[in-house]
Design an enzyme around this catalytic site. Structure first.
Site, PDB file in Angstrom:
ATOM      1  N   CYS A 225       0.875  -1.096  -0.019  1.00 35.77           N
ATOM      2  CA  CYS A 225      -0.249  -0.019  -0.001  1.00 35.77           C
ATOM      3  C   CYS A 225       1.088   1.246  -0.116  1.00 35.77           C
ATOM      4  CB  CYS A 225      -1.087  -0.230   1.105  1.00 35.77           C
ATOM      5  SG  CYS A 225      -1.905   1.368   1.161  1.00 35.77           S
TER       6      CYS A 225
ATOM      7  N   ASP B  67       0.503   3.729   1.692  1.00 39.72           N
ATOM      8  CA  ASP B  67       0.453   4.548   3.079  1.00 39.72           C
ATOM      9  C   ASP B  67       1.725   4.578   3.555  1.00 39.72           C
ATOM     10  OD1 ASP B  67       0.292   4.400   5.853  1.00 39.72           O
ATOM     11  OD2 ASP B  67      -1.584   4.331   5.796  1.00 39.72           O
TER      12      ASP B  67
ATOM     13  N   ARG C 185       3.276   4.877   6.141  1.00 36.24           N
ATOM     14  CA  ARG C 185       3.682   3.967   7.380  1.00 36.24           C
ATOM     15  C   ARG C 185       3.989   2.515   7.213  1.00 36.24           C
ATOM     16  NH1 ARG C 185      -1.975   5.395  10.338  1.00 36.24           N
ATOM     17  NH2 ARG C 185      -2.768   4.654   8.169  1.00 36.24           N
TER      18      ARG C 185
ATOM     19  N   HIS D 299      -2.150  -3.871   5.220  1.00 33.90           N
ATOM     20  CA  HIS D 299      -2.222  -3.482   6.404  1.00 33.90           C
ATOM     21  C   HIS D 299      -3.314  -3.192   7.263  1.00 33.90           C
ATOM     22  CE1 HIS D 299      -2.543   0.894   6.007  1.00 33.90           C
ATOM     23  NE2 HIS D 299      -2.375   0.743   4.558  1.00 33.90           N
TER      24      HIS D 299
ATOM     25  N   CYS E  63      -6.015   0.111   6.982  1.00 32.62           N
ATOM     26  CA  CYS E  63      -6.005   0.796   5.444  1.00 32.62           C
ATOM     27  C   CYS E  63      -7.028   1.585   5.334  1.00 32.62           C
ATOM     28  CB  CYS E  63      -5.947  -0.446   4.718  1.00 32.62           C
ATOM     29  SG  CYS E  63      -5.491   0.245   2.903  1.00 32.62           S
TER      30      CYS E  63
HETATM   31 ZN   LIG Z   1      -3.418   1.430   3.088  1.00 33.92          ZN
END
Ligand SMILES: [Zn+2]
Length: 211
Positions: free
Chosen positions: A42, A44, A46, A98, A101
């Protein structure tokens, strides 16, 4: 200091540190890229592939998009997959979702995110539809989001197996193995949720018989 300037400053410090530790470091990396792994994760911020797996530059070939999707009309994903499998000859492809999400959560709402995002999120809604009964039976929303995250990873691994890129490599080289993982933002741990070893048979509807 503006944050963008800080990035460049940090970069200089990092490069200097690497060179001090190992004077040949960049010279070596510049001439060779032979990662064993392709990571589809992803976007993302993090979930940085190298950091959470303790790997270095040169070890993982990375593709990231919202909610780690494998969509058969996505030329970007398919180019990365083909390059990694056919040219870099990776041994493993990892789809890593994750918990928590935002893309998964957004797909479960009925909000209009406008055309492009709606189009992307619809692919996750399609996963929900496949597992609607199981998901609807989960009482708490956060648990339902977590389960959809796992099921989505599983479906994206199936989507990889449906491509002629993967099927041809399985037939020719008996690689790569496919792995579905979910990373926990709260504890930093990766949970393996599914695996497909090279050569696994899938729904015959999707198997090419003349590769
Ligand atoms: Zn995500």
């Amino acid at each position: 200091m503006y944050s963008i300037e800080k990035l460049l400053l940090e970069n200089r410090a990092w490069a200097a540190e690497k060179t001090a530790d190992d004077p040949e470091y960049f010279e070596r990396l510049a001439h060779l890229q032979s990662p064993e792994f392709l990571w589809i994760g992803c976007s993302d911020s993090r979930v940085p592939a190298n950091e959470i797996t303790g790997t270095q530059p040169g070890e993982i070939f990375v593709h990231r998009n919202i909610a780690n999707m494998v969509i058969h009309t996505d030329v970007n994903l398919l180019s990365v997959l083909e390059f990694a499998v056919v040219h870099l000859k990776v041994k493993h492809v990892i789809v890593c979702g994750h918990y928590g999400c935002g893309g998964i959560k957004a797909s479960m709402s009925n909000h209009d995110y406008k055309q492009v995002l709606n189009m992307w999120l619809r692919n996750i809604k399609d996963v929900y539809r496949l597992y609607r009964e199981e998901l609807n039976a989960i009482k708490y929303e956060n648990k339902r989001v977590d389960r959809l995250t796992e099921l989505n990873v599983k479906e994206q691994v199936f989507n990889l197996a449906k491509t002629s890129i993967i099927q041809r490599a399985w037939k020719k080289d008996e690689r790569p193995d496919l792995h579905g993982w979910v990373y926990g933002l709260k504890d930093g741990l990766i949970k393996p949720v599914c695996e497909m070893n090279a050569g696994t048979h899938i729904d015959p509807l999707y198997e090419y018989d003349d590769l």
